[in-house]
Design an enzyme around this catalytic site. Structure first.
Site, mmCIF file in Angstrom:
data_model
loop_
_atom_site.group_PDB
_atom_site.id
_atom_site.type_symbol
_atom_site.label_atom_id
_atom_site.label_comp_id
_atom_site.label_asym_id
_atom_site.label_seq_id
_atom_site.Cartn_x
_atom_site.Cartn_y
_atom_site.Cartn_z
ATOM 1 N N LYS A 34 111.645 29.284 21.605
ATOM 2 C CA LYS A 34 111.774 28.962 20.184
ATOM 3 C C LYS A 34 112.616 27.688 19.995
ATOM 4 O O LYS A 34 113.241 27.207 20.950
ATOM 5 C CB LYS A 34 112.399 30.162 19.459
ATOM 6 C CG LYS A 34 111.509 31.420 19.485
ATOM 7 C CD LYS A 34 112.166 32.550 18.691
ATOM 8 C CE LYS A 34 111.327 33.815 18.725
ATOM 9 N NZ LYS A 34 111.950 34.890 17.904
ATOM 10 N N TYR A 91 103.340 35.416 12.522
ATOM 11 C CA TYR A 91 104.285 36.428 12.047
ATOM 12 C C TYR A 91 103.744 37.244 10.875
ATOM 13 O O TYR A 91 104.524 37.783 10.089
ATOM 14 C CB TYR A 91 105.618 35.764 11.687
ATOM 15 C CG TYR A 91 106.465 35.404 12.898
ATOM 16 C CD1 TYR A 91 106.756 36.361 13.878
ATOM 17 C CD2 TYR A 91 106.988 34.126 13.053
ATOM 18 C CE1 TYR A 91 107.537 36.037 14.986
ATOM 19 C CE2 TYR A 91 107.778 33.806 14.166
ATOM 20 C CZ TYR A 91 108.048 34.771 15.120
ATOM 21 O OH TYR A 91 108.837 34.461 16.208
ATOM 22 N N PHE A 96 113.615 38.972 6.176
ATOM 23 C CA PHE A 96 113.884 37.827 7.057
ATOM 24 C C PHE A 96 112.668 36.913 7.229
ATOM 25 O O PHE A 96 112.741 35.908 7.941
ATOM 26 C CB PHE A 96 114.378 38.306 8.427
ATOM 27 C CG PHE A 96 113.419 39.226 9.163
ATOM 28 C CD1 PHE A 96 112.379 38.717 9.921
ATOM 29 C CD2 PHE A 96 113.568 40.609 9.086
ATOM 30 C CE1 PHE A 96 111.503 39.560 10.604
ATOM 31 C CE2 PHE A 96 112.697 41.463 9.762
ATOM 32 C CZ PHE A 96 111.652 40.935 10.523
ATOM 33 N N ARG A 137 108.399 41.286 28.307
ATOM 34 C CA ARG A 137 109.213 41.811 27.197
ATOM 35 C C ARG A 137 110.533 42.374 27.738
ATOM 36 O O ARG A 137 111.585 42.216 27.134
ATOM 37 C CB ARG A 137 108.454 42.923 26.435
ATOM 38 C CG ARG A 137 107.236 42.461 25.651
ATOM 39 C CD ARG A 137 107.549 41.813 24.320
ATOM 40 N NE ARG A 137 108.305 42.640 23.412
ATOM 41 C CZ ARG A 137 108.554 42.296 22.145
ATOM 42 N NH1 ARG A 137 108.081 41.151 21.650
ATOM 43 N NH2 ARG A 137 109.276 43.062 21.359
ATOM 44 N N THR A 152 114.975 42.966 20.710
ATOM 45 C CA THR A 152 114.946 42.090 19.536
ATOM 46 C C THR A 152 116.338 41.945 18.922
ATOM 47 O O THR A 152 116.797 40.829 18.645
ATOM 48 C CB THR A 152 113.980 42.663 18.478
ATOM 49 O OG1 THR A 152 112.720 42.901 19.092
ATOM 50 C CG2 THR A 152 113.836 41.717 17.302
ATOM 51 N N ARG A 196 117.543 37.173 26.225
ATOM 52 C CA ARG A 196 118.294 37.281 24.969
ATOM 53 C C ARG A 196 119.721 37.761 25.237
ATOM 54 O O ARG A 196 120.675 37.299 24.601
ATOM 55 C CB ARG A 196 117.557 38.208 24.006
ATOM 56 C CG ARG A 196 116.277 37.561 23.453
ATOM 57 C CD ARG A 196 115.397 38.572 22.750
ATOM 58 N NE ARG A 196 114.292 37.923 22.037
ATOM 59 C CZ ARG A 196 113.320 38.592 21.433
ATOM 60 N NH1 ARG A 196 113.288 39.916 21.453
ATOM 61 N NH2 ARG A 196 112.360 37.940 20.796
ATOM 62 N N ASN A 226 117.002 33.989 18.669
ATOM 63 C CA ASN A 226 116.950 34.777 19.902
ATOM 64 C C ASN A 226 116.082 34.156 20.992
ATOM 65 O O ASN A 226 115.536 34.841 21.839
ATOM 66 C CB ASN A 226 116.580 36.233 19.603
ATOM 67 C CG ASN A 226 115.213 36.362 18.961
ATOM 68 O OD1 ASN A 226 114.492 35.374 18.814
ATOM 69 N ND2 ASN A 226 114.841 37.570 18.597
ATOM 70 N N HIS A 263 110.015 34.149 22.266
ATOM 71 C CA HIS A 263 109.008 35.082 21.748
ATOM 72 C C HIS A 263 108.107 35.515 22.895
ATOM 73 O O HIS A 263 107.801 34.724 23.786
ATOM 74 C CB HIS A 263 108.129 34.402 20.683
ATOM 75 C CG HIS A 263 106.917 35.239 20.363
ATOM 76 N ND1 HIS A 263 106.948 36.282 19.476
ATOM 77 C CD2 HIS A 263 105.667 35.237 20.904
ATOM 78 C CE1 HIS A 263 105.764 36.874 19.455
ATOM 79 N NE2 HIS A 263 104.957 36.256 20.311
ATOM 80 N N GLU A 320 97.581 35.635 19.803
ATOM 81 C CA GLU A 320 98.584 34.572 19.837
ATOM 82 C C GLU A 320 98.153 33.418 20.752
ATOM 83 O O GLU A 320 98.367 32.253 20.412
ATOM 84 C CB GLU A 320 99.933 35.166 20.278
ATOM 85 C CG GLU A 320 100.487 36.110 19.204
ATOM 86 C CD GLU A 320 101.685 36.944 19.634
ATOM 87 O OE1 GLU A 320 102.192 36.738 20.764
ATOM 88 O OE2 GLU A 320 102.124 37.792 18.838
HETATM 89 P P1 DAT Z 1 110.290 40.378 18.754
HETATM 90 O O1 DAT Z 1 110.520 38.892 18.644
HETATM 91 O O2 DAT Z 1 111.222 41.019 19.734
HETATM 92 O O3 DAT Z 1 108.849 40.741 19.000
HETATM 93 P P2 DAT Z 1 109.890 41.246 16.000
HETATM 94 O O4 DAT Z 1 108.433 40.982 16.197
HETATM 95 O O5 DAT Z 1 110.276 42.580 15.454
HETATM 96 O O6 DAT Z 1 110.710 41.024 17.347
HETATM 97 O O7 DAT Z 1 110.496 40.149 15.016
HETATM 98 C C1 DAT Z 1 110.105 38.796 15.149
HETATM 99 C C2 DAT Z 1 111.335 37.932 15.026
HETATM 100 O O8 DAT Z 1 111.876 38.059 13.725
HETATM 101 C C3 DAT Z 1 112.489 38.302 15.971
HETATM 102 O O9 DAT Z 1 112.353 37.703 17.232
HETATM 103 C C4 DAT Z 1 113.664 37.767 15.232
HETATM 104 C C5 DAT Z 1 113.294 37.971 13.782
HETATM 105 N N1 DAT Z 1 113.851 39.225 13.264
HETATM 106 C C6 DAT Z 1 113.391 40.481 13.504
HETATM 107 N N2 DAT Z 1 114.139 41.395 12.881
HETATM 108 C C7 DAT Z 1 115.109 40.696 12.246
HETATM 109 C C8 DAT Z 1 116.214 41.069 11.435
HETATM 110 N N3 DAT Z 1 116.466 42.330 11.141
HETATM 111 N N4 DAT Z 1 116.994 40.072 10.946
HETATM 112 C C9 DAT Z 1 116.738 38.777 11.226
HETATM 113 N N5 DAT Z 1 115.718 38.366 11.985
HETATM 114 C C10 DAT Z 1 114.916 39.310 12.485
HETATM 115 MG MG MG Z 2 107.172 40.631 17.803
#
Ligand code: DAT
Ligand code: MG
Length: 147
Positions: A9, A49, A57, A85, A91, A102, A112, A115, A126
């Site tokens: 990222k 997303y 968020f 993963r 996450t 992470r 973080n 991705h 994706e």
């Molecule tokens: P991941 O990236 O582990 O697949 P995700 O798909 O649930 O996680 O969320 C996508 C991204 O969104 C994640 O990398 C960071 C951000 N994110 C997720 N939950 C969040 C939260 N509670 N507050 C802020 N950012 C968040």
């Molecule tokens: Mg995700």
């Protein structure tokens, strides 16, 4: 053989972590089959997303991921989706263990570093969002029989 989409990222690119991250997946034994430094469009980010649309968020997430260059990669290997993963870490950065990407490099959940696709369906979706078929290279390495 499974493929997954991984992306350093904007925070990871700014912090000079592309090499460190590529190194970890190479050392694990996965094979890089595509990569590209790119600034992704708002449309690509919204599609990427989509599952998070409407969450608190979401807007911040889309503006962050489009804020600067990212390093997109396609990696191949047995169980690469699940294993990558695990290597990324959880996450929520409070749950991301040391030894994971992470856990080792991120302080905040919104920043973080990396991705990774979370299922075969999201990997295909994706990869197609960010790569043309001709940008994925198919090749074999003799060392793979030792991995
Ligand atoms: P991941 O990236 O582990 O697949 P995700 O798909 O649930 O996680 O969320 C996508 C991204 O969104 C994640 O990398 C960071 C951000 N994110 C997720 N939950 C969040 C939260 N509670 N507050 C802020 N950012 C968040
Ligand atoms: Mg995700």
């Amino acid at each position: 053989m499974e493929k997954t989409f991984l992306m350093v990222k904007p925070d990871g690119v700014q912090r000079g972590l592309i090499g460190e991250i590529v190194k970890r997946f190479e050392q694990k034994g996965f094979q890089l089959v595509g990569s590209k430094l790119m600034v992704i469009t708002r449309e690509q980010a919204e599609y990427h997303y989509e599952e998070h649309k409407g969450k608190g968020f979401y807007e911040e997430l889309v503006s962050f991921i489009t804020s600067g260059p990212v390093f997109g990669m396609v990696w191949e290997g047995d169980q690469v989706i699940t294993l990558s993963r695990t290597m990324m870490g959880k996450t929520n950065t409070l749950d991301a263990l040391p030894g994971t990407i992470r856990g080792d490099f991120a302080v905040h959940t919104g920043l973080n570093i990396i991705h990774g696709s979370d299922s075969p369906e999201s990997a295909e979706r994706e990869i197609n969002n960010f790569f043309k078929p001709e940008e994925i290279v198919s090749y074999s390495k003799d060392v793979n029989k030792w991995v």
